[in-house]
Design an enzyme around this catalytic site. Structure first.
Site, PDB file in Angstrom:
ATOM      1  CG  ASN A  17      -0.353  -0.086   2.541  1.00 13.78           C
ATOM      2  OD1 ASN A  17       0.606  -0.829   2.760  1.00 13.78           O
ATOM      3  ND2 ASN A  17      -0.906   0.656   3.488  1.00 13.78           N
TER       4      ASN A  17
ATOM      5  CD  GLU B 252      -1.401   5.046   4.694  1.00 11.50           C
ATOM      6  OE1 GLU B 252      -2.047   4.134   5.232  1.00 11.50           O
ATOM      7  OE2 GLU B 252      -0.832   5.947   5.356  1.00 11.50           O
TER       8      GLU B 252
ATOM      9  CB  CYS C  78      -5.125  -1.381  -1.797  1.00  6.75           C
ATOM     10  SG  CYS C  78      -6.463  -0.396  -1.115  1.00  6.75           S
TER      11      CYS C  78
ATOM     12  CD  GLU D 168      -5.278  -5.849  -0.956  1.00  7.31           C
ATOM     13  OE1 GLU D 168      -5.928  -6.263   0.011  1.00  7.31           O
ATOM     14  OE2 GLU D 168      -4.823  -4.686  -1.016  1.00  7.31           O
TER      15      GLU D 168
ATOM     16  CB  CYS E 104     -10.931  -1.978   0.019  1.00  3.41           C
ATOM     17  SG  CYS E 104     -10.106  -1.549  -1.540  1.00  3.41           S
TER      18      CYS E 104
ATOM     19  CB  CYS F  21      -8.588  -4.588  -3.572  1.00  2.00           C
ATOM     20  SG  CYS F  21      -7.380  -3.285  -3.263  1.00  2.00           S
TER      21      CYS F  21
END
Length: 121
Positions: free
Chosen positions: A42, A44, A53, A55, A84, A87
């Site tokens: 991930n 940010e 993310c 994934e 999420c 994803c």
């Protein structure tokens, strides 16, 4: 590739996560139909909507390398969190029969199918 190997690769990748806002580090290792593994973390951003993310990072790396079939993905977090919705949708695009292995930092894991995480996609 064995599940434990995929989990280990995701956990190793997790160390490279950029999570200064949430401190929630995520690593992913995506096994493709060709047998190659693509990792992701991930990343940010101060503008939260621009974060990505682990994934999706792994998925984008795989697709940009020409992969079109996803077989399994291991995702490692402190608490074994689940992907999420965004994803799940991206993974379903290339892996309708994808196996999703979720693991926590202690090594405890559980497995889901894509249809379990995104029914009626």
């Amino acid at each position: 590739m064995k599940d434990q190997e995929l989990i280990a690769l995701a956990d190793k990748a997790r160390a490279m996560a950029y999570a200064p806002y949430s401190n929630y580090r995520v690593g992913a290792a995506l096994l493709t139909g060709s047998g190659k593994v693509y990792t992701g973390v991930n990343v940010e951003n101060a503008s939260y909507g621009l974060a990505i993310c682990a994934e999706r990072t792994a998925a984008v790396k795989a697709v940009s390398a020409g992969e079109r079939e996803f077989v399994a993905i291991a995702v490692v977090t402190d608490n074994g969190g689940s992907p999420c919705g965004a994803c799940r949708q991206v993974l379903a695009e290339f892996g309708p029969k994808l196996r999703i292995i979720l693991a926590d930092s202690a090594g405890k894991s559980r497995e889901y199918s894509m249809s379990e995480l995104l029914p009626d996609s």
